[in-house]
Scaffold this motif. Structure first.
Motif, PDB file in Angstrom:
ATOM      1  N   PRO A 181       0.797  -1.234   0.000  1.00  0.00           N
ATOM      2  CA  PRO A 181       0.000   0.000   0.000  1.00  0.00           C
ATOM      3  C   PRO A 181       0.830   1.285   0.000  1.00  0.00           C
ATOM      4  N   ILE A 182       1.875   1.336   0.789  1.00  0.00           N
ATOM      5  CA  ILE A 182       2.676   2.558   0.853  1.00  0.00           C
ATOM      6  C   ILE A 182       3.375   2.827  -0.474  1.00  0.00           C
ATOM      7  N   HIS A 183       3.834   1.784  -1.137  1.00  0.00           N
ATOM      8  CA  HIS A 183       4.471   1.962  -2.446  1.00  0.00           C
ATOM      9  C   HIS A 183       3.505   2.636  -3.417  1.00  0.00           C
ATOM     10  N   TYR A 184       2.291   2.101  -3.526  1.00  0.00           N
ATOM     11  CA  TYR A 184       1.322   2.673  -4.461  1.00  0.00           C
ATOM     12  C   TYR A 184       0.914   4.092  -4.072  1.00  0.00           C
ATOM     13  N   ALA A 185       0.792   4.349  -2.777  1.00  0.00           N
ATOM     14  CA  ALA A 185       0.340   5.668  -2.312  1.00  0.00           C
ATOM     15  C   ALA A 185       1.416   6.741  -2.371  1.00  0.00           C
ATOM     16  N   THR A 186       2.695   6.334  -2.434  1.00  0.00           N
ATOM     17  CA  THR A 186       3.750   7.346  -2.330  1.00  0.00           C
ATOM     18  C   THR A 186       4.767   7.375  -3.461  1.00  0.00           C
ATOM     19  N   SER A 187       5.035   6.255  -4.120  1.00  0.00           N
ATOM     20  CA  SER A 187       6.154   6.280  -5.059  1.00  0.00           C
ATOM     21  C   SER A 187       5.950   5.554  -6.387  1.00  0.00           C
ATOM     22  N   CYS A 188       4.899   4.810  -6.563  1.00  0.00           N
ATOM     23  CA  CYS A 188       4.699   4.064  -7.804  1.00  0.00           C
ATOM     24  C   CYS A 188       4.388   5.026  -8.959  1.00  0.00           C
ATOM     25  N   PRO A 189       5.133   4.916 -10.061  1.00  0.00           N
ATOM     26  CA  PRO A 189       4.848   5.801 -11.194  1.00  0.00           C
ATOM     27  C   PRO A 189       3.480   5.535 -11.832  1.00  0.00           C
ATOM     28  N   LEU A 190       2.910   4.360 -11.584  1.00  0.00           N
ATOM     29  CA  LEU A 190       1.604   4.031 -12.157  1.00  0.00           C
ATOM     30  C   LEU A 190       0.442   4.688 -11.403  1.00  0.00           C
ATOM     31  N   THR A 191       0.709   5.173 -10.202  1.00  0.00           N
ATOM     32  CA  THR A 191      -0.341   5.829  -9.400  1.00  0.00           C
ATOM     33  C   THR A 191       0.056   7.258  -9.032  1.00  0.00           C
ATOM     34  N   LEU A 192       0.853   7.862  -9.859  1.00  0.00           N
ATOM     35  CA  LEU A 192       1.396   9.197  -9.598  1.00  0.00           C
ATOM     36  C   LEU A 192       0.305  10.227  -9.284  1.00  0.00           C
ATOM     37  N   SER A 193      -0.839  10.127  -9.928  1.00  0.00           N
ATOM     38  CA  SER A 193      -1.929  11.097  -9.722  1.00  0.00           C
ATOM     39  C   SER A 193      -2.474  11.110  -8.301  1.00  0.00           C
ATOM     40  N   TRP A 194      -2.235  10.033  -7.546  1.00  0.00           N
ATOM     41  CA  TRP A 194      -2.810   9.924  -6.203  1.00  0.00           C
ATOM     42  C   TRP A 194      -1.761   9.935  -5.096  1.00  0.00           C
ATOM     43  N   HIS A 195      -0.534  10.274  -5.404  1.00  0.00           N
ATOM     44  CA  HIS A 195       0.533  10.221  -4.399  1.00  0.00           C
ATOM     45  C   HIS A 195       0.305  11.184  -3.237  1.00  0.00           C
ATOM     46  N   ILE A 196       0.713  10.709  -2.071  1.00  0.00           N
ATOM     47  CA  ILE A 196       0.752  11.517  -0.857  1.00  0.00           C
ATOM     48  C   ILE A 196       2.153  11.380  -0.280  1.00  0.00           C
ATOM     49  N   SER A 197       2.490  12.218   0.670  1.00  0.00           N
ATOM     50  CA  SER A 197       3.858  12.204   1.203  1.00  0.00           C
ATOM     51  C   SER A 197       4.185  10.866   1.852  1.00  0.00           C
ATOM     52  N   LYS A 198       5.441  10.466   1.725  1.00  0.00           N
ATOM     53  CA  LYS A 198       5.908   9.177   2.236  1.00  0.00           C
ATOM     54  C   LYS A 198       6.261   9.273   3.722  1.00  0.00           C
ATOM     55  N   PRO A 199       5.879   8.264   4.504  1.00  0.00           N
ATOM     56  CA  PRO A 199       6.189   8.296   5.937  1.00  0.00           C
ATOM     57  C   PRO A 199       7.594   7.793   6.224  1.00  0.00           C
ATOM     58  N   SER A 200       8.143   8.219   7.337  1.00  0.00           N
ATOM     59  CA  SER A 200       9.369   7.577   7.796  1.00  0.00           C
ATOM     60  C   SER A 200       8.950   6.250   8.421  1.00  0.00           C
ATOM     61  N   THR A 201       9.813   5.277   8.373  1.00  0.00           N
ATOM     62  CA  THR A 201       9.472   3.935   8.866  1.00  0.00           C
ATOM     63  C   THR A 201       9.014   3.966  10.319  1.00  0.00           C
ATOM     64  N   SER A 202       9.637   4.769  11.134  1.00  0.00           N
ATOM     65  CA  SER A 202       9.291   4.808  12.559  1.00  0.00           C
ATOM     66  C   SER A 202       7.923   5.452  12.813  1.00  0.00           C
ATOM     67  N   LEU A 203       7.423   6.219  11.853  1.00  0.00           N
ATOM     68  CA  LEU A 203       6.138   6.912  12.044  1.00  0.00           C
ATOM     69  C   LEU A 203       5.024   6.360  11.152  1.00  0.00           C
ATOM     70  N   GLU A 204       5.206   5.163  10.646  1.00  0.00           N
ATOM     71  CA  GLU A 204       4.246   4.584   9.716  1.00  0.00           C
ATOM     72  C   GLU A 204       2.837   4.484  10.296  1.00  0.00           C
ATOM     73  N   SER A 205       2.718   4.027  11.515  1.00  0.00           N
ATOM     74  CA  SER A 205       1.412   3.877  12.149  1.00  0.00           C
ATOM     75  C   SER A 205       0.712   5.233  12.277  1.00  0.00           C
ATOM     76  N   LEU A 206       1.457   6.239  12.707  1.00  0.00           N
ATOM     77  CA  LEU A 206       0.908   7.590  12.821  1.00  0.00           C
ATOM     78  C   LEU A 206       0.532   8.138  11.448  1.00  0.00           C
ATOM     79  N   TRP A 207       1.335   7.819  10.441  1.00  0.00           N
ATOM     80  CA  TRP A 207       1.070   8.262   9.076  1.00  0.00           C
ATOM     81  C   TRP A 207      -0.285   7.736   8.602  1.00  0.00           C
ATOM     82  N   TYR A 208      -0.547   6.452   8.824  1.00  0.00           N
ATOM     83  CA  TYR A 208      -1.839   5.878   8.443  1.00  0.00           C
ATOM     84  C   TYR A 208      -2.980   6.617   9.149  1.00  0.00           C
ATOM     85  N   GLN A 209      -2.827   6.907  10.418  1.00  0.00           N
ATOM     86  CA  GLN A 209      -3.858   7.630  11.158  1.00  0.00           C
ATOM     87  C   GLN A 209      -4.113   8.994  10.534  1.00  0.00           C
TER      88      GLN A 209
END
Length: 114
Positions: free
Chosen positions: A57-85
């Motif tokens: 999910p994070i790949h598609y939401a943040t860095s996949c060129p096939l979903t570029l239109s829907w990208h959001i900022s990428k989380p740091s690994t330590s803050l992933e849970s907070l990022w989802y929230q």
């Protein structure tokens, strides 16, 4: 990436219901249509997206060129849970996630390596 457990996003039980769409539930749990999920259950030979990265999910939401239109900022690994929230609290991010998941489902044949 390990699948995110919905309990990491919703840490406590509330009396107020959380109204997530099907797409939001799929995003948080990492379940189908993501190649990482399909591969884990031997429903696909590869966990890779068509771009060559691990299709989670994070790949598609943040860095996949096939979903570029829907990208959001990428989380740091330590803050992933907070990022989802935060993503699920933000109406604009929620719309992006919903539309991205719909696109992935509608185009699953081009979204992953066979």
């Amino acid at each position: 990436m390990e699948t995110l457990d919905a309990h990491k996003v919703l840490k406590t039980v509330h009396l107020k219901p959380v109204f997530w769409t099907r797409e939001e539930i799929l995003f948080v749990t990492g379940h189908c249509p993501f190649p990482s999920f399909l591969h884990r259950f031997h429903l696909s030979e590869s966990d890779s997206c068509a771009c060559g990265e691990v299709g989670d999910p994070i790949h598609y939401a943040t860095s996949c060129p096939l979903t570029l239109s829907w990208h959001i900022s990428k989380p740091s690994t330590s803050l992933e849970s907070l990022w989802y929230q935060r993503v699920l609290e933000n109406p604009n991010s929620r719309k992006r996630i919903i539309n991205m998941i719909k696109y992935i489902i509608d185009n699953e044949n081009i979204m992953r390596l066979l």
